[in-house]
Motif scaffolding. Structure first.
Motif, PDB file in Angstrom:
ATOM      1  N   SER A 170       0.545  -1.870   4.611  1.00  0.00           N
ATOM      2  CA  SER A 170       1.097  -3.169   4.223  1.00  0.00           C
ATOM      3  C   SER A 170       0.189  -4.323   4.649  1.00  0.00           C
ATOM      4  O   SER A 170       0.012  -5.289   3.911  1.00  0.00           O
ATOM      5  CB  SER A 170       2.494  -3.340   4.815  1.00  0.00           C
ATOM      6  OG  SER A 170       3.080  -4.526   4.332  1.00  0.00           O
ATOM      7  N   SER A 171      -0.415  -4.204   5.832  1.00  0.00           N
ATOM      8  CA  SER A 171      -1.288  -5.274   6.330  1.00  0.00           C
ATOM      9  C   SER A 171      -2.531  -5.460   5.454  1.00  0.00           C
ATOM     10  O   SER A 171      -3.154  -6.519   5.471  1.00  0.00           O
ATOM     11  CB  SER A 171      -1.714  -5.002   7.776  1.00  0.00           C
ATOM     12  OG  SER A 171      -2.711  -3.988   7.837  1.00  0.00           O
ATOM     13  N   LEU A 172      -2.866  -4.441   4.666  1.00  0.00           N
ATOM     14  CA  LEU A 172      -4.011  -4.513   3.756  1.00  0.00           C
ATOM     15  C   LEU A 172      -3.619  -5.062   2.385  1.00  0.00           C
ATOM     16  O   LEU A 172      -4.429  -5.089   1.465  1.00  0.00           O
ATOM     17  CB  LEU A 172      -4.639  -3.123   3.599  1.00  0.00           C
ATOM     18  CG  LEU A 172      -5.191  -2.510   4.886  1.00  0.00           C
ATOM     19  CD1 LEU A 172      -5.606  -1.063   4.649  1.00  0.00           C
ATOM     20  CD2 LEU A 172      -6.363  -3.324   5.409  1.00  0.00           C
ATOM     21  N   GLY A 173      -2.360  -5.488   2.252  1.00  0.00           N
ATOM     22  CA  GLY A 173      -1.889  -6.024   0.980  1.00  0.00           C
ATOM     23  C   GLY A 173      -1.465  -4.956  -0.001  1.00  0.00           C
ATOM     24  O   GLY A 173      -1.357  -5.204  -1.199  1.00  0.00           O
ATOM     25  N   CYS A 174      -1.204  -3.770   0.511  1.00  0.00           N
ATOM     26  CA  CYS A 174      -0.811  -2.651  -0.339  1.00  0.00           C
ATOM     27  C   CYS A 174       0.634  -2.270  -0.056  1.00  0.00           C
ATOM     28  O   CYS A 174       1.011  -2.063   1.098  1.00  0.00           O
ATOM     29  CB  CYS A 174      -1.724  -1.450  -0.087  1.00  0.00           C
ATOM     30  SG  CYS A 174      -3.459  -1.772  -0.439  1.00  0.00           S
ATOM     31  N   GLN A 175       1.437  -2.208  -1.112  1.00  0.00           N
ATOM     32  CA  GLN A 175       2.814  -1.772  -0.988  1.00  0.00           C
ATOM     33  C   GLN A 175       3.217  -0.783  -2.066  1.00  0.00           C
ATOM     34  O   GLN A 175       4.393  -0.544  -2.287  1.00  0.00           O
ATOM     35  CB  GLN A 175       3.753  -2.978  -0.992  1.00  0.00           C
ATOM     36  CG  GLN A 175       3.790  -3.693   0.341  1.00  0.00           C
ATOM     37  CD  GLN A 175       3.351  -5.141   0.212  1.00  0.00           C
ATOM     38  OE1 GLN A 175       3.484  -5.740  -0.838  1.00  0.00           O
ATOM     39  NE2 GLN A 175       2.825  -5.683   1.276  1.00  0.00           N
ATOM     40  N   SER A 176       2.209  -0.243  -2.749  1.00  0.00           N
ATOM     41  CA  SER A 176       2.470   0.839  -3.699  1.00  0.00           C
ATOM     42  C   SER A 176       1.326   1.843  -3.598  1.00  0.00           C
ATOM     43  O   SER A 176       0.226   1.502  -3.156  1.00  0.00           O
ATOM     44  CB  SER A 176       2.609   0.310  -5.131  1.00  0.00           C
ATOM     45  OG  SER A 176       1.403  -0.258  -5.581  1.00  0.00           O
ATOM     46  N   VAL A 177       1.625   3.073  -3.984  1.00  0.00           N
ATOM     47  CA  VAL A 177       0.636   4.149  -3.864  1.00  0.00           C
ATOM     48  C   VAL A 177       0.817   5.149  -4.989  1.00  0.00           C
ATOM     49  O   VAL A 177       1.940   5.360  -5.475  1.00  0.00           O
ATOM     50  CB  VAL A 177       0.746   4.870  -2.488  1.00  0.00           C
ATOM     51  CG1 VAL A 177       2.099   5.559  -2.332  1.00  0.00           C
ATOM     52  CG2 VAL A 177      -0.380   5.859  -2.287  1.00  0.00           C
ATOM     53  N   ILE A 178      -0.294   5.722  -5.394  1.00  0.00           N
ATOM     54  CA  ILE A 178      -0.273   6.892  -6.267  1.00  0.00           C
ATOM     55  C   ILE A 178      -1.235   7.901  -5.659  1.00  0.00           C
ATOM     56  O   ILE A 178      -2.374   7.569  -5.337  1.00  0.00           O
ATOM     57  CB  ILE A 178      -0.609   6.541  -7.729  1.00  0.00           C
ATOM     58  CG1 ILE A 178      -0.421   7.764  -8.628  1.00  0.00           C
ATOM     59  CG2 ILE A 178      -1.991   5.955  -7.877  1.00  0.00           C
ATOM     60  CD1 ILE A 178      -0.399   7.435 -10.109  1.00  0.00           C
TER      61      ILE A 178
END
Length: 166
Positions: free
Chosen positions: A104-112
């Motif tokens: 989340s701290s890297l600006g990521c809140q989704s994953v595939i």
């Protein structure tokens, strides 16, 4: 399609392999499905070990040694079931990844997570992470186009690794 051509050129090159191919695969994935964070993880079904072999954010996700796989329903779904995993919010990510705060701290809140399978064996996963809600059904369908170049990249890595052992 230019990124796919670049990926083919990278795979054919003898310069700085397998990194040259991994970087081209990253660019192709970013063009195809999008990825702020892109990593490649190998998987060994016999030892149940995993290793990050590439990261476009090595300060946050370095390419380090082998670690045991965290056995969860994600493992059954992706590594044993050979199915792509998608989570489009940080709560869904937190259910399976203990490093969700870093993600989340890297600006990521989704994953595939796309498993790469050759001859019935999972060689590893292509992992793309981006903003919340990023992996739409269209992007998930497009992730299938990562499988063939991903297989080539993982096979190249295995070929180079086996030569360095000899």
């Amino acid at each position: 399609m230019n990124q796919l051509h670049d990926l083919a050129d990278a795979l054919a090159s003898s310069d700085n392999q397998p990194r040259t191919t991994f970087e081209a695969l990253c660019a192709f994935a970013q063009q195809t499905v999008g990825a702020k964070l892109f990593t490649l993880m190998t998987f060994d079904a016999c030892t149940r070990g995993a290793q990050r072999i590439f990261s476009n954010m090595p300060d946050a996700y370095p390419e380090l040694g082998t670690k045991p796989v965290n056995e969860t329903w994600w493992t059954n779904h992706v590594l044993d079931g050979h199915k792509t995993f998608v989570a489009n919010d940080i709560d869904a990510i937190a259910e399976v990844f203990p490093d969700h705060e870093l993600i989340s701290s890297l600006g990521c809140q989704s994953v595939i997570n796309v498993p790469i399978i050759v001859n019935g064996t999972v060689y590893g996963t292509i992992n793309c992470l981006d903003a919340a809600g990023h992996y739409t059904p269209e992007r998930v369908a497009a992730s299938d186009t990562l499988k063939l170049p991903g297989a080539a990249a993982f096979l190249l890595n295995q070929s180079i690794s086996s030569r360095s052992v000899l």
